[in-house]
Motif scaffolding. Sequence first.
Motif, PDB file in Angstrom:
ATOM      1  N   ILE A   1       0.840  -1.206   0.000  1.00 36.00           N
ATOM      2  CA  ILE A   1       0.000   0.000   0.000  1.00 36.00           C
ATOM      3  C   ILE A   1       0.873   1.253   0.000  1.00 36.00           C
ATOM      4  O   ILE A   1       0.621   2.205  -0.751  1.00 36.00           O
ATOM      5  N   GLU A   2       1.909   1.256   0.817  1.00 35.74           N
ATOM      6  CA  GLU A   2       2.783   2.423   0.876  1.00 35.74           C
ATOM      7  C   GLU A   2       3.588   2.584  -0.411  1.00 35.74           C
ATOM      8  O   GLU A   2       3.897   3.717  -0.814  1.00 35.74           O
ATOM      9  N   ALA A   3       3.913   1.488  -1.078  1.00 38.35           N
ATOM     10  CA  ALA A   3       4.620   1.578  -2.354  1.00 38.35           C
ATOM     11  C   ALA A   3       3.763   2.259  -3.414  1.00 38.35           C
ATOM     12  O   ALA A   3       4.295   2.805  -4.387  1.00 38.35           O
ATOM     13  N   LEU A   4       2.446   2.250  -3.217  1.00 40.48           N
ATOM     14  CA  LEU A   4       1.525   2.896  -4.146  1.00 40.48           C
ATOM     15  C   LEU A   4       1.214   4.330  -3.735  1.00 40.48           C
ATOM     16  O   LEU A   4       0.347   4.970  -4.330  1.00 40.48           O
ATOM     17  N   GLY A   5       1.907   4.828  -2.722  1.00 37.43           N
ATOM     18  CA  GLY A   5       1.706   6.198  -2.281  1.00 37.43           C
ATOM     19  C   GLY A   5       0.503   6.393  -1.391  1.00 37.43           C
ATOM     20  O   GLY A   5       0.003   7.515  -1.240  1.00 37.43           O
ATOM     21  N   ALA A   6       0.032   5.327  -0.783  1.00 41.18           N
ATOM     22  CA  ALA A   6      -1.115   5.395   0.118  1.00 41.18           C
ATOM     23  C   ALA A   6      -0.671   5.108   1.546  1.00 41.18           C
ATOM     24  O   ALA A   6       0.497   4.794   1.800  1.00 41.18           O
ATOM     25  N   ARG A   7      -1.596   5.201   2.466  1.00 39.30           N
ATOM     26  CA  ARG A   7      -1.301   5.011   3.883  1.00 39.30           C
ATOM     27  C   ARG A   7      -2.068   3.811   4.419  1.00 39.30           C
ATOM     28  O   ARG A   7      -3.259   3.650   4.147  1.00 39.30           O
ATOM     29  N   ALA A   8      -1.392   2.940   5.162  1.00 38.13           N
ATOM     30  CA  ALA A   8      -2.029   1.781   5.790  1.00 38.13           C
ATOM     31  C   ALA A   8      -2.165   2.023   7.286  1.00 38.13           C
ATOM     32  O   ALA A   8      -1.221   2.483   7.936  1.00 38.13           O
ATOM     33  N   ILE A   9      -3.342   1.705   7.824  1.00 38.01           N
ATOM     34  CA  ILE A   9      -3.616   1.864   9.252  1.00 38.01           C
ATOM     35  C   ILE A   9      -4.055   0.509   9.788  1.00 38.01           C
ATOM     36  O   ILE A   9      -5.091  -0.025   9.387  1.00 38.01           O
ATOM     37  N   LEU A  10      -3.262  -0.080  10.676  1.00 39.10           N
ATOM     38  CA  LEU A  10      -3.578  -1.403  11.216  1.00 39.10           C
ATOM     39  C   LEU A  10      -4.680  -1.303  12.262  1.00 39.10           C
ATOM     40  O   LEU A  10      -4.655  -0.438  13.140  1.00 39.10           O
ATOM     41  N   VAL A  11      -5.646  -2.222  12.169  1.00 37.24           N
ATOM     42  CA  VAL A  11      -6.777  -2.292  13.089  1.00 37.24           C
ATOM     43  C   VAL A  11      -6.799  -3.677  13.719  1.00 37.24           C
ATOM     44  O   VAL A  11      -6.617  -4.691  13.029  1.00 37.24           O
ATOM     45  N   ASP A  12      -7.013  -3.753  15.023  1.00 35.38           N
ATOM     46  CA  ASP A  12      -7.125  -5.028  15.731  1.00 35.38           C
ATOM     47  C   ASP A  12      -8.435  -5.696  15.319  1.00 35.38           C
ATOM     48  O   ASP A  12      -9.523  -5.236  15.684  1.00 35.38           O
ATOM     49  N   SER A  13      -8.353  -6.787  14.553  1.00 32.65           N
ATOM     50  CA  SER A  13      -9.564  -7.423  14.026  1.00 32.65           C
ATOM     51  C   SER A  13     -10.420  -8.035  15.128  1.00 32.65           C
ATOM     52  O   SER A  13     -11.649  -8.071  15.019  1.00 32.65           O
ATOM     53  N   HIS A  14      -9.789  -8.514  16.200  1.00 33.18           N
ATOM     54  CA  HIS A  14     -10.573  -9.089  17.301  1.00 33.18           C
ATOM     55  C   HIS A  14     -11.343  -8.002  18.039  1.00 33.18           C
ATOM     56  O   HIS A  14     -12.515  -8.180  18.396  1.00 33.18           O
ATOM     57  N   ALA A  15     -10.700  -6.857  18.247  1.00 32.77           N
ATOM     58  CA  ALA A  15     -11.394  -5.736  18.877  1.00 32.77           C
ATOM     59  C   ALA A  15     -12.540  -5.261  17.996  1.00 32.77           C
ATOM     60  O   ALA A  15     -13.617  -4.897  18.491  1.00 32.77           O
ATOM     61  N   ALA A  16     -12.330  -5.258  16.669  1.00 32.78           N
ATOM     62  CA  ALA A  16     -13.383  -4.848  15.744  1.00 32.78           C
ATOM     63  C   ALA A  16     -14.558  -5.823  15.800  1.00 32.78           C
ATOM     64  O   ALA A  16     -15.724  -5.403  15.807  1.00 32.78           O
ATOM     65  N   PHE A  17     -14.255  -7.121  15.819  1.00 33.71           N
ATOM     66  CA  PHE A  17     -15.336  -8.109  15.902  1.00 33.71           C
ATOM     67  C   PHE A  17     -16.144  -7.921  17.189  1.00 33.71           C
ATOM     68  O   PHE A  17     -17.381  -7.931  17.154  1.00 33.71           O
ATOM     69  N   LEU A  18     -15.457  -7.750  18.297  1.00 36.36           N
ATOM     70  CA  LEU A  18     -16.155  -7.583  19.570  1.00 36.36           C
ATOM     71  C   LEU A  18     -17.039  -6.340  19.564  1.00 36.36           C
ATOM     72  O   LEU A  18     -18.187  -6.378  20.022  1.00 36.36           O
ATOM     73  N   ALA A  19     -16.515  -5.245  19.024  1.00 32.53           N
ATOM     74  CA  ALA A  19     -17.316  -4.017  18.964  1.00 32.53           C
ATOM     75  C   ALA A  19     -18.560  -4.236  18.115  1.00 32.53           C
ATOM     76  O   ALA A  19     -19.662  -3.768  18.460  1.00 32.53           O
ATOM     77  N   GLY A  20     -18.413  -4.969  17.011  1.00 27.92           N
ATOM     78  CA  GLY A  20     -19.549  -5.216  16.135  1.00 27.92           C
ATOM     79  C   GLY A  20     -20.578  -6.149  16.734  1.00 27.92           C
ATOM     80  O   GLY A  20     -21.781  -5.881  16.695  1.00 27.92           O
ATOM     81  N   ILE A  21     -20.131  -7.255  17.303  1.00 24.12           N
ATOM     82  CA  ILE A  21     -21.074  -8.247  17.831  1.00 24.12           C
ATOM     83  C   ILE A  21     -21.781  -7.721  19.074  1.00 24.12           C
ATOM     84  O   ILE A  21     -22.964  -7.995  19.302  1.00 24.12           O
ATOM     85  N   ILE A  22     -21.085  -6.919  19.879  1.00 25.96           N
ATOM     86  CA  ILE A  22     -21.722  -6.319  21.058  1.00 25.96           C
ATOM     87  C   ILE A  22     -22.804  -5.323  20.627  1.00 25.96           C
ATOM     88  O   ILE A  22     -23.892  -5.286  21.201  1.00 25.96           O
ATOM     89  N   ARG A  23     -22.507  -4.547  19.579  1.00 27.79           N
ATOM     90  CA  ARG A  23     -23.514  -3.601  19.100  1.00 27.79           C
ATOM     91  C   ARG A  23     -24.714  -4.318  18.523  1.00 27.79           C
ATOM     92  O   ARG A  23     -25.866  -3.899  18.720  1.00 27.79           O
ATOM     93  N   ILE A  24     -24.501  -5.406  17.800  1.00 28.16           N
ATOM     94  CA  ILE A  24     -25.623  -6.197  17.268  1.00 28.16           C
ATOM     95  C   ILE A  24     -26.486  -6.725  18.416  1.00 28.16           C
ATOM     96  O   ILE A  24     -27.713  -6.683  18.356  1.00 28.16           O
ATOM     97  N   TRP A  25     -25.839  -7.207  19.464  1.00 26.57           N
ATOM     98  CA  TRP A  25     -26.577  -7.698  20.633  1.00 26.57           C
ATOM     99  C   TRP A  25     -27.417  -6.584  21.253  1.00 26.57           C
ATOM    100  O   TRP A  25     -28.589  -6.803  21.589  1.00 26.57           O
ATOM    101  N   GLU A  26     -26.837  -5.410  21.371  1.00 30.63           N
ATOM    102  CA  GLU A  26     -27.581  -4.285  21.942  1.00 30.63           C
ATOM    103  C   GLU A  26     -28.771  -3.889  21.066  1.00 30.63           C
ATOM    104  O   GLU A  26     -29.843  -3.560  21.568  1.00 30.63           O
ATOM    105  N   LEU A  27     -28.581  -3.948  19.748  1.00 28.16           N
ATOM    106  CA  LEU A  27     -29.645  -3.540  18.834  1.00 28.16           C
ATOM    107  C   LEU A  27     -30.813  -4.519  18.807  1.00 28.16           C
ATOM    108  O   LEU A  27     -31.963  -4.101  18.581  1.00 28.16           O
ATOM    109  N   GLN A  28     -30.541  -5.795  19.029  1.00 27.39           N
ATOM    110  CA  GLN A  28     -31.635  -6.762  18.992  1.00 27.39           C
ATOM    111  C   GLN A  28     -32.286  -6.999  20.343  1.00 27.39           C
ATOM    112  O   GLN A  28     -33.300  -7.657  20.446  1.00 27.39           O
ATOM    113  N   ALA A  29     -31.660  -6.482  21.404  1.00 28.58           N
ATOM    114  CA  ALA A  29     -32.171  -6.726  22.766  1.00 28.58           C
ATOM    115  C   ALA A  29     -33.532  -6.050  22.976  1.00 28.58           C
ATOM    116  O   ALA A  29     -33.797  -4.976  22.434  1.00 28.58           O
TER     117      ALA A  29
END
Length: 287
Positions: free
Chosen positions: A259-287
């Motif tokens: 990505i950087e070789a193409l002149g762009a910027r890469a930002i690393l995201v913790d995929s497990h933290a992202a999954f938890l944030a998503g699944i917790i929000r889904i749980w809250e929305l259906q509760a």
Amino acid sequence: MSSFIAVDWGTTNRRAWRIEDGRPADVMRDATGILSVPPGGYADAATAIRARLGDGPLLMAGMVGSNRGWADAGYVPCPASLAALAARLLPVAEDAWIVPGVSIVEGQRGDVMRGEEVQFLGAVAGGLAPADALMCQPGTHCKWARVEGGALTRFSTAMTGELFALLRDHSLIGAAMRGPVADGAAFRDGIARSGEGDLTTALFGVRASSVLALRDDADAAAYVSGLLIGADCRVRVRAGDSVHLLADPALGALYTAAIEALGARAILVDSHAAFLAGIIRIWELQA
């Protein structure tokens, strides 16, 4: 209920967390992916999760909701939001639901994902990525997604990792591809060569370079990886872009280099933290 068990259930692996008051309180990881569950065995597999994490309702996502999993949970069409996913949960047993996947149809092109949608949208819900973002989850089947206004609007799947494995294990050039893959001169050479637009010729060149001693075979795997990842990124990344990468450190480093070789910027995201944030929000929305 404020407490539930969140399960990221893939093809070969499984992770489960006990969630209490919106936070993970305990976690289990094992290799019991859907390929390890015998026909009719999901109820027992769910019982085993509860035996480890406590007797609570289960909210599951990933390949467990495919036609090879517990039950086919279907797909929510793009644009898809966490609210849309929460509205389409599939009950599979008492106090057990599966999150649907996401699909897209553009003319004759169709694509699907299962599990990644929770991570992409969860990254936004958890403040790990902005509401408008280009995201990538590298892997066997690399997912590229565009999120706009907090909704998943477009995505595509590239068979980058699978192609690398097939070339290494079943192709003419595979005999040379026994060295390690890391960001270095050979990998960067592959990224550069991918810009010439003739991928199949570049791949056969690995054989010619081996026969003519133009490149050390120890560098062949890294070079091929650079070719494939470089070609993958060039289709989707433009100079000045920011790409949010949901990847482990090793694969994230390779995609960051491309990505950087193409002149762009890469930002690393913790995929497990992202999954938890998503699944917790889904749980809250259906509760």
